[in-house]
Design an enzyme around this catalytic site. Structure first.
Site, PDB file in Angstrom:
ATOM      1  N   CYS A   2       0.705  -1.331  -0.013  1.00  0.00           N
ATOM      2  CA  CYS A   2      -0.142  -0.139   0.028  1.00  0.00           C
ATOM      3  C   CYS A   2       0.903   1.063   0.072  1.00  0.00           C
ATOM      4  O   CYS A   2       1.807   1.132   0.396  1.00  0.00           O
ATOM      5  CB  CYS A   2      -0.994   0.115   1.193  1.00  0.00           C
ATOM      6  SG  CYS A   2      -1.999  -1.297   1.385  1.00  0.00           S
ATOM      7  N   ARG A  27       3.048   0.148  -5.231  1.00  0.00           N
ATOM      8  CA  ARG A  27       3.045  -0.536  -3.907  1.00  0.00           C
ATOM      9  C   ARG A  27       1.769  -1.323  -3.808  1.00  0.00           C
ATOM     10  O   ARG A  27       1.597  -1.963  -2.854  1.00  0.00           O
ATOM     11  CB  ARG A  27       3.255   0.692  -2.939  1.00  0.00           C
ATOM     12  CG  ARG A  27       4.386   1.262  -2.973  1.00  0.00           C
ATOM     13  CD  ARG A  27       4.535   2.256  -1.821  1.00  0.00           C
ATOM     14  NE  ARG A  27       4.670   1.911  -0.432  1.00  0.00           N
ATOM     15  CZ  ARG A  27       5.743   1.441   0.027  1.00  0.00           C
ATOM     16  NH1 ARG A  27       6.819   1.882  -0.382  1.00  0.00           N
ATOM     17  NH2 ARG A  27       5.886   0.909   1.150  1.00  0.00           N
ATOM     18  N   TRP A  73      -3.136  -2.506  -1.431  1.00  0.00           N
ATOM     19  CA  TRP A  73      -2.680  -3.973  -2.067  1.00  0.00           C
ATOM     20  C   TRP A  73      -3.592  -4.688  -0.862  1.00  0.00           C
ATOM     21  O   TRP A  73      -3.324  -4.715   0.368  1.00  0.00           O
ATOM     22  CB  TRP A  73      -1.298  -4.246  -1.973  1.00  0.00           C
ATOM     23  CG  TRP A  73      -1.087  -5.635  -2.381  1.00  0.00           C
ATOM     24  CD1 TRP A  73      -0.841  -6.088  -3.870  1.00  0.00           C
ATOM     25  CD2 TRP A  73      -0.577  -6.639  -1.881  1.00  0.00           C
ATOM     26  NE1 TRP A  73      -0.559  -7.288  -3.726  1.00  0.00           N
ATOM     27  CE2 TRP A  73      -0.474  -7.885  -2.608  1.00  0.00           C
ATOM     28  CE3 TRP A  73      -1.019  -7.219  -0.419  1.00  0.00           C
ATOM     29  CZ2 TRP A  73      -0.262  -9.030  -2.248  1.00  0.00           C
ATOM     30  CZ3 TRP A  73      -0.689  -8.201   0.168  1.00  0.00           C
ATOM     31  CH2 TRP A  73      -0.172  -9.556  -0.792  1.00  0.00           C
ATOM     32  N   ASN A  99      -0.914   2.146   6.067  1.00  0.00           N
ATOM     33  CA  ASN A  99      -0.134   1.086   5.315  1.00  0.00           C
ATOM     34  C   ASN A  99       0.411   0.046   6.475  1.00  0.00           C
ATOM     35  O   ASN A  99       1.094   0.716   7.471  1.00  0.00           O
ATOM     36  CB  ASN A  99       0.882   1.612   4.458  1.00  0.00           C
ATOM     37  CG  ASN A  99       1.854   0.911   3.967  1.00  0.00           C
ATOM     38  OD1 ASN A  99       1.568  -0.482   3.674  1.00  0.00           O
ATOM     39  ND2 ASN A  99       3.269   1.119   3.632  1.00  0.00           N
ATOM     40  N   GLY A 100       0.086  -1.209   6.292  1.00  0.00           N
ATOM     41  CA  GLY A 100       0.705  -1.939   7.292  1.00  0.00           C
ATOM     42  C   GLY A 100      -0.324  -3.207   7.733  1.00  0.00           C
ATOM     43  O   GLY A 100      -1.263  -3.261   7.186  1.00  0.00           O
ATOM     44  N   GLU A 479      15.836 -16.972 -11.973  1.00  0.00           N
ATOM     45  CA  GLU A 479      15.304 -15.703 -11.851  1.00  0.00           C
ATOM     46  C   GLU A 479      14.499 -15.513 -13.377  1.00  0.00           C
ATOM     47  O   GLU A 479      13.479 -14.769 -13.603  1.00  0.00           O
ATOM     48  CB  GLU A 479      16.476 -14.823 -11.884  1.00  0.00           C
ATOM     49  CG  GLU A 479      16.285 -13.141 -12.266  1.00  0.00           C
ATOM     50  CD  GLU A 479      15.444 -12.625 -11.327  1.00  0.00           C
ATOM     51  OE1 GLU A 479      15.032 -13.359 -10.309  1.00  0.00           O
ATOM     52  OE2 GLU A 479      14.982 -11.475 -11.724  1.00  0.00           O
ATOM     53  N   LYS A 483      10.770 -13.973 -13.706  1.00  0.00           N
ATOM     54  CA  LYS A 483      10.262 -13.006 -14.656  1.00  0.00           C
ATOM     55  C   LYS A 483       9.307 -13.105 -15.766  1.00  0.00           C
ATOM     56  O   LYS A 483       8.328 -12.203 -15.847  1.00  0.00           O
ATOM     57  CB  LYS A 483      11.674 -12.320 -15.475  1.00  0.00           C
ATOM     58  CG  LYS A 483      12.965 -11.808 -14.909  1.00  0.00           C
ATOM     59  CD  LYS A 483      12.419 -10.328 -14.687  1.00  0.00           C
ATOM     60  CE  LYS A 483      11.865 -10.049 -13.181  1.00  0.00           C
ATOM     61  NZ  LYS A 483      12.560 -10.175 -12.159  1.00  0.00           N
ATOM     62  N   GLU A 486       5.850 -13.641 -13.872  1.00  0.00           N
ATOM     63  CA  GLU A 486       5.227 -12.527 -13.208  1.00  0.00           C
ATOM     64  C   GLU A 486       4.554 -11.556 -13.850  1.00  0.00           C
ATOM     65  O   GLU A 486       3.538 -10.911 -13.607  1.00  0.00           O
ATOM     66  CB  GLU A 486       6.059 -12.175 -12.190  1.00  0.00           C
ATOM     67  CG  GLU A 486       7.259 -11.276 -12.446  1.00  0.00           C
ATOM     68  CD  GLU A 486       8.108 -10.846 -11.470  1.00  0.00           C
ATOM     69  OE1 GLU A 486       7.896 -10.494 -10.067  1.00  0.00           O
ATOM     70  OE2 GLU A 486       9.489 -10.662 -11.756  1.00  0.00           O
ATOM     71  N   HIS A 502      13.793 -36.692 -13.301  1.00  0.00           N
ATOM     72  CA  HIS A 502      13.538 -37.175 -12.078  1.00  0.00           C
ATOM     73  C   HIS A 502      12.035 -37.082 -11.715  1.00  0.00           C
ATOM     74  O   HIS A 502      11.478 -36.786 -10.520  1.00  0.00           O
ATOM     75  CB  HIS A 502      14.250 -36.852 -10.880  1.00  0.00           C
ATOM     76  CG  HIS A 502      15.740 -37.251 -11.187  1.00  0.00           C
ATOM     77  ND1 HIS A 502      16.153 -38.376 -10.886  1.00  0.00           N
ATOM     78  CD2 HIS A 502      16.967 -36.505 -11.422  1.00  0.00           C
ATOM     79  CE1 HIS A 502      17.213 -38.685 -10.880  1.00  0.00           C
ATOM     80  NE2 HIS A 502      17.847 -37.494 -11.622  1.00  0.00           N
ATOM     81  N   LYS A 601       5.269  -3.595  -5.314  1.00  0.00           N
ATOM     82  CA  LYS A 601       6.770  -3.663  -5.478  1.00  0.00           C
ATOM     83  C   LYS A 601       7.285  -3.985  -4.105  1.00  0.00           C
ATOM     84  O   LYS A 601       8.457  -4.544  -3.939  1.00  0.00           O
ATOM     85  CB  LYS A 601       6.870  -2.369  -6.117  1.00  0.00           C
ATOM     86  CG  LYS A 601       8.594  -2.242  -6.038  1.00  0.00           C
ATOM     87  CD  LYS A 601       8.907  -2.501  -7.466  1.00  0.00           C
ATOM     88  CE  LYS A 601      10.237  -2.332  -7.586  1.00  0.00           C
ATOM     89  NZ  LYS A 601      10.806  -3.554  -8.440  1.00  0.00           N
TER      90      LYS A 601
END
Ligand code: F6R
Length: 606
Positions: A2, A27, A73, A99-100, A479, A483, A486, A502, A601
């Protein structure tokens, strides 16, 4: 997560709040809203992106010289209008943004409901505004101090009161909050890019502190309501870094910024052919004798850490344990005297990484952090911090944040190897002159842009991908896979290429795409033979290989060759083609590249 913003001054409050929210949208972007105090408090909220709020506000008269805003968010409750911030008190005399996470909100809610307060949302936040109403005694700071005493969890919170048209109040614990200082105007925000257009001077609020914001004065209090003085900081970043500058997306711009970010790191951290970490001398003794290094991080920063582990173990021969931060904190890690912990975080605010840092320190372990955002919580709480100098990273998917982390980890490994006598001065010098070439290698990789775009268009319709490699190429695969998934929403999994058979090879058929990453020549034959196994089962095979890798003709459907002068540092350069590939696949699929669904983010919740 947020983002929050607050403004008091003579400019058009609603525009400043909207601009600020737009810059904080990374955010969280499930919903947004503003509260503006004119004759009374008016709140406008909308579900979805800031654009929706902007359209809605355009139709309304919203006058006032102070206001607060929020981009959400969702954690507690769906992204609905009722759950969006700002939240009103029942009598509409107070409005707050937060925010939190308030961990004891259920208990507080029950208490407040018994006192007759009506809740209209499913959020944890709503308890704050009702508590504020409950404790209100005419003094905004005194009331806020009472409220925060009752709260458990994390918060950056701003409160407006209809009775006070010349001020608002804020408090912070474990969620970031800065106070921007203007002339006859002041701002608060979750971070600086939200207000950079107006000021670069700011206060950084610490945990437990509160502030009373007037347009010509900011008064800061400690948790005992004692007024304290604070140093005014200067945000030394080019405002251009927070703009797209002609690129269609921030992500593409940030991919192309990587050579200049590496250049900055080279000029800051390499001097006279030596790694010049400021204050490194202070840790030299600890590092020299340490038996174990713990690297702890989340997401892409964790992947950077894997390359760091590889570099440290290979060069310095020191044992490195690596953990995902959310696992580290609950696994009762073995932390011994003289161990060193490296926390990696672009934002410097990731909740799990911050908790890991605190756990390491509680156990007497020295913490070095590799952080991008100046003055962030992780940077402040670490014993030593090395900044990645990547500038503001706006796209939710990290690119330049990641590559600069990897670069600093290599430098750390080199320095460590040298001071421990694991490499000679000549070897050290050779590595240093080679690592300086990385900027050129990245520039060369970026020249593959058009070719990669064509390949991306060819494969963008596939719904499943495996990305495989060995050694460092496996870490690059991890990585790369993150990418791709997402931003393009293609399901992808990274595998050490020898591991596929396997079990997971059962999933391979003619609709599968298998991407091989081959930068380590010594392991190329092994990976190629694993790719033959999937090719034999009908998979399409695409390879990103270092120039000079041979033997791919019979295996691949397509190959992109990445130029590199220095194989050892492919951990930095090797990711560039997959960043571009993911970007163009996502673009072709019409995805919202800079703000992928469900993400934010800065992950400031557990
Ligand atoms: C992926 C990405 C995330 C972050 C992770 C840690 O593109 O950006 O996986 O790497 O959330 O964030 P920081 O580095 O801010 O601690």
């Amino acid at each position: 997560m947020c983002g929050i913003i607050g403004y008091i001054g003579n400019k058009a409050t609603k525009n400043i709040l909207l601009e600020g929210l737009k810059n904080l949208e990374y955010r969280g972007y499930d919903s947004s809203g503003v509260a503006i105090l004119g004759d009374n408090i008016q709140i406008v909220k909308e579900v979805g992106k800031i654009e929706n709020l902007k359209n809605s506000i355009a139709k309304q008269e919203l006058q006032g010289n102070l206001g607060i805003g929020h981009t959400r968010w969702a954690t507690h409750g769906m992204p609905t209008e009722n759950n969006s911030h700002p939240h009103f008190s029942n009598d509409k005399k107070f409005a707050i943004v937060h925010n939190g996470i308030i961990e004891n909100y259920l208990e507080l809610k029950e208490k407040l409901q018994k006192l007759g307060y009506k809740f209209i949302s499913d959020t944890d936040t709503e308890v704050i505004v009702h508590l504020y109403h409950y404790y209100y005694n005419g003094d905004m700071i005194d009331t806020l101090a009472k409220v925060i005493k009752d709260l458990e969890g994390s918060y950056a919170v701003c409160v407006l009161s209809e009775e006070h048209k010349d001020k608002f109040v804020v408090a912070k614990k474990d969620s970031p909050l800065i106070i921007g200082l203007g002339e006859d105007e002041n701002f608060v925000a979750s971070d600086m890019p939200a207000i950079l257009k107006y000021t670069k001077n700011y206060y950084l609020l610490e945990d437990g502190e509160m502030a009373l914001i007037n347009k010509d004065k900011v008064t800061i209090y400690d948790d005992n309501k004692k007024i304290i003085s604070k140093e005014v900081l200067y945000f030394d970043f080019d405002t251009d870094l927070a703009e797209k500058n002609g690129y269609e997306h921030f992500m593409l711009k940030e991919i192309f910024e990587q050579p200049s970010c590496i250049k900055k790191c080279v000029s800051k951290y390499i001097a006279d052919n030596d790694v010049n970490f400021e204050s490194f001398s202070k840790i030299e003794e600890i590092i020299k004798n340490t038996k174990n290094i713990h690297i702890v991080a989340c997401g892409s920063a964790y992947h950077a850490g894997m390359i760091g582990k590889y570099a440290i173990e290979n060069l310095a021969r020191v044992r490195v344990n690596i953990d995902i931060a959310s696992e580290f904190r609950y696994k009762n890690p073995i932390l011994e005297k003289d161990d060193v912990c490296i926390i990696i975080s672009q934002s410097g605010e990731t909740a799990d990484s911050l908790s890991a840092l605190r756990l390491a320190k509680e156990n007497g372990v020295k913490v070095i952090s590799i952080v991008n955002v100046f003055g962030s919580s992780i940077a402040r709480e670490s014993d030593f911090v090395f900044y990645t100098l990547a500038g503001p990273e706006i796209a939710v998917a990290t690119t330049k944040g990641y590559s600069t982390q990897v670069f600093l980890l290599y430098l750390f490994a080199l320095k460590l190897a040298f001071i421990r006598g694991a490499i000679s001065k000549d070897q050290f010098n050779a590595y240093i002159s080679n690592i300086k070439q990385v900027e050129n290698d990245i520039n060369e990789s970026l020249k593959l842009n058009d070719k990669i775009k064509d390949i991306a268009n060819k494969y963008c319709h596939l719904e499943n991908a495996f990305i495989v490699g060995r050694g460092i190429d496996y870490y690059l695969s991890l990585e790369s896979s993150l990418k791709l998934k997402e931003i393009s929403y293609i399901h992808s999994e990274a595998y050490a290429s020898g591991e596929l058979k396997h079990g997971s090879i059962a999933l391979i058929d003619k609709d599968s795409l298998v991407i091989g990453i081959i930068t380590d020549e010594s392991l190329s034959a092994k990976t190629i033979s694993n790719l033959k196994e999937v090719k034999a089962r009908g998979a399409k095979v695409l390879v990103f290989a270092k120039e000079g890798i041979e033997g791919l003709e019979d295996v691949v459907d397509d190959a992109i060759f990445v130029p590199s002068k220095e194989e050892f540092f492919m951990g930095i350069t090797g990711i560039i083609p997959m960043q571009l590939f993911s970007y163009y696949v996502a673009k072709e699929r019409g995805c919202d590249i800079d703000m992928p669904k469900n993400l934010a983010k800065s992950v400031t919740v557990e």
